[in-house]
Design a protein around this motif. Structure first.
Motif, short mmCIF file in Angstrom:
data_model
loop_
_atom_site.label_atom_id
_atom_site.label_comp_id
_atom_site.label_asym_id
_atom_site.label_seq_id
_atom_site.Cartn_x
_atom_site.Cartn_y
_atom_site.Cartn_z
N LYS A 57 0.86 -1.27 0.07
CA LYS A 57 0.02 0.11 -0.05
C LYS A 57 0.84 1.27 0.06
CE LYS A 57 -4.38 -1.81 2.20
NZ LYS A 57 -5.53 -0.74 2.93
N GLN A 58 0.12 2.49 -0.15
CA GLN A 58 0.87 3.46 -0.46
C GLN A 58 1.84 4.24 0.95
OE1 GLN A 58 -2.52 4.74 -3.61
NE2 GLN A 58 -2.05 6.26 -2.16
N ASP A 59 1.27 3.54 1.98
CA ASP A 59 2.27 3.99 3.29
C ASP A 59 3.10 2.80 3.68
OD1 ASP A 59 0.27 2.14 3.84
OD2 ASP A 59 -0.27 3.16 5.78
N GLY A 60 3.10 1.66 2.73
CA GLY A 60 4.18 0.69 3.17
C GLY A 60 3.69 -0.66 3.60
N ALA A 61 2.25 -0.48 3.99
CA ALA A 61 1.50 -1.69 4.44
C ALA A 61 1.79 -2.86 3.53
CB ALA A 61 0.07 -1.38 4.78
N PHE A 62 1.99 -3.97 3.95
CA PHE A 62 2.41 -5.04 3.10
C PHE A 62 1.49 -6.17 3.41
CE2 PHE A 62 5.12 -8.67 2.01
CZ PHE A 62 5.71 -8.47 0.55
N LEU A 63 0.73 -6.81 2.52
CA LEU A 63 0.02 -8.06 2.57
C LEU A 63 0.15 -8.99 1.44
CD1 LEU A 63 -3.26 -5.81 2.68
CD2 LEU A 63 -2.06 -6.62 4.57
N VAL A 64 0.16 -10.28 2.13
CA VAL A 64 0.17 -11.48 1.08
C VAL A 64 -1.17 -12.08 1.48
CG1 VAL A 64 1.64 -13.39 0.57
CG2 VAL A 64 2.64 -11.74 1.37
N HIS A 65 -1.93 -12.15 0.52
CA HIS A 65 -3.29 -13.10 0.67
C HIS A 65 -3.10 -14.30 -0.07
CE1 HIS A 65 -6.07 -10.38 2.72
NE2 HIS A 65 -5.41 -9.41 2.39
N ARG A 66 -3.74 -15.31 0.60
CA ARG A 66 -3.84 -16.65 -0.13
C ARG A 66 -5.47 -16.59 -0.92
NH1 ARG A 66 -1.80 -21.51 3.45
NH2 ARG A 66 -1.51 -22.36 1.29
N PRO A 67 -5.78 -17.40 -1.58
CA PRO A 67 -6.90 -17.40 -2.30
C PRO A 67 -8.26 -17.16 -1.49
CG PRO A 67 -6.03 -19.30 -3.02
CD PRO A 67 -5.11 -18.42 -2.07
N THR A 68 -8.19 -17.66 -0.18
CA THR A 68 -9.32 -17.64 0.56
C THR A 68 -9.17 -16.98 1.86
OG1 THR A 68 -8.81 -19.78 1.47
CG2 THR A 68 -10.19 -19.84 -0.44
N GLY A 69 -10.23 -16.57 2.61
CA GLY A 69 -10.15 -16.31 3.99
C GLY A 69 -9.94 -14.64 4.06
N HIS A 70 -10.57 -14.11 4.81
CA HIS A 70 -10.61 -12.57 5.25
C HIS A 70 -9.10 -12.10 5.58
CE1 HIS A 70 -10.01 -9.68 8.30
NE2 HIS A 70 -11.06 -9.11 7.77
N SER A 71 -8.37 -12.86 6.23
CA SER A 71 -7.04 -12.47 7.01
C SER A 71 -5.82 -12.73 5.89
CB SER A 71 -6.54 -12.83 8.26
OG SER A 71 -7.85 -12.63 9.11
N PRO A 72 -4.83 -11.77 5.80
CA PRO A 72 -3.70 -12.27 5.17
C PRO A 72 -3.18 -13.31 5.64
CG PRO A 72 -3.40 -10.26 6.16
CD PRO A 72 -4.97 -10.18 6.38
N VAL A 73 -2.31 -14.01 5.08
CA VAL A 73 -1.53 -15.16 5.74
C VAL A 73 -0.07 -14.41 6.34
CG1 VAL A 73 -0.44 -15.82 3.54
CG2 VAL A 73 -0.51 -17.56 5.27
#
Lengths: 260, 260
Positions: A57-73
């Motif tokens: 994200k633009q502030d450096g927030a970093f997310l890795v998402h699997r194909p399912t589920g609300h939360s990033p892994v």
DNA sequence: TATTATATCTCGGGT
DNA sequence: ACCCGAGGTATAATA
């Protein structure tokens, strides 16, 4: 809206440059590809290879998402640095957080899509009826809890924490009220009990304790009875209506709610 | 990897069809565009217009992300239905959850990019040194807590909950141990106190209570002293080394850790 | 910075 | 389906 889209045919060198520049200029980066992920920090984790969605994200927030589920892994809520480098197999992205010291490293071995953008979002977010607002509404209309109840203080400080609402009943007995906006479990009961005991120790007078919630778990009610505490169910709808009513009663151009 | 990319030149009708089909066939949908968002359910919120990233995952998980911050501004962890329809201004997406009854509705008035994909991810996720693992390691080497301590049960059930570790000290006195993997606050102390009191009531013997954590807040230590409870700091590094050691000692082809 | 309390907490495991 | 506890919880408010 700035928008660049790169497919699997783009050279790794070019992608590395593009992603680096995007991060440096605080843009949004979206990557679809195959990767494995390592995390070291407050705990440690390892995720073996699979297809995932990566968002910077633009502030450096970093997310890795699997194909399912609300939360990033894997994720990094805020980063002090994000490093992007070409490895022999693909691209390695390392998201570093200073405090607590944590590192998420993504090993991308196939990149199917990279999207760079810059979102402009000055929208206002308003959330209604959080616990604080419920408390204020009940303070304004304590008869919703009990007739003759007078609330004299909110967030009253005790050595063990602070009481949501404090007042006296029609017989002049002190009353400690704990407000929950969802079904109260026994945890809430112990919280209330803690306040009642602390008050007793500090003032030498045993107060009543009332747990106010839209519902109660069975074990909460058991605990309340065991500890000689009381409870009162409220209707969220009723409070919602009260709020709407108060929003219409304005004083000096501001809602009455602002004065509670 | 399936991959379809649609730009701002695509007709709304076609986008609506595409998104609907993608959801029906459990694909991943990523949308970049300008929207406002309403939420009604456990609470209520309203988000006015701005540019955002919308993600519909393959199991129906629904996320609306603003350009900054780790957490989505609106979401639906699991959905029973997602409706997509064309409105006069753009596209309206409604994500519905049955229990608790909640609705997130996104009003898209500008769509810059739609990506449809299907991720294949059978990777294994392993998290190390969570609270359960710490507890097992301490059970294996109770001398890290105290010399002569014998642990005889983990997750011992009491009316008020279950004790992490239960055993007897070298003088035969029962010991209740609560394990935390991060700095323990006073909440952890009250949790331990609850167990100690419950044990006392049930068995008529006053047990010792020890809070075991990598660190303690000031108010936690105050509470421990006030309630005559004990605490023992452990080194995460030491337990991590112990774990690595145990991983190398195998029995019948499996790590000793599997038997704890 | 550290601590505390809340959250549309989510998620998993149990009953 | 409810209940309970853990979480790399995150996040905002507060001291």
């Amino acid at each position: 809206m700035i928008l660049e889209v790169y497919g699997a045919d783009t050279s790794l060198e070019h992608l590395v440059d593009t992603i680096r520049n995007a991060i440096a200029s605080r843009k949004l980066v979206i990557i679809l590809g195959e990767c494995s992920v390592d995390y070291i920090g407050r705990s440690e984790s390892r995720l073996s290879t699979g297809e995932r969605l990566i968002i910077i994200k633009q502030d450096g927030a970093f997310l890795v998402h699997r194909p399912t589920g609300h939360s990033p892994v894997n994720w990094q809520p805020e980063t002090s640095a994000i490093e992007v480098k070409k490895s022999d197999k693909g691209i390695e992205i390392t998201a570093i957080r200073r405090s607590p010291r944590e590192i998420v490293r993504v090993y991308l071995n196939k990149i199917e899509l990279v999207v760079i953008s810059k979102l402009v979002d000055s929208g206002e977010f308003m959330m209604y009826l959080d616990e604080g607002e419920l408390r204020d509404l009940l303070m304004y209309k304590p008869e919703l809890i009990e007739d003759g109840l007078k609330i004299i203080e909110k967030e009253k400080k005790l050595p063990v924490g602070s009481i949501d609402l404090f007042g006296f009943d029609k017989n002049g007995r002190p009353v400690i009220i704990e407000v929950k906006r969802i079904t109260a479990s026994k945890e809430a009961v112990y919280q209330l009990y803690k306040y009642v005991e602390s008050y007793y120790k500090n003032y030498g007078v045993k107060p009543r304790g009332i747990l106010v919630a839209p519902g109660f778990t069975k074990s909460a009610i058991e605990a309340l009875e065991r500890l000689s505490l009381e409870y009162k169910q409220y209707s969220l709808q009723k409070l919602w209506n009260l709020k709407k009513e108060l929003m219409n009663h304005r004083f000096k151009g501001r809602s009455i709610l602002d004065y509670l």
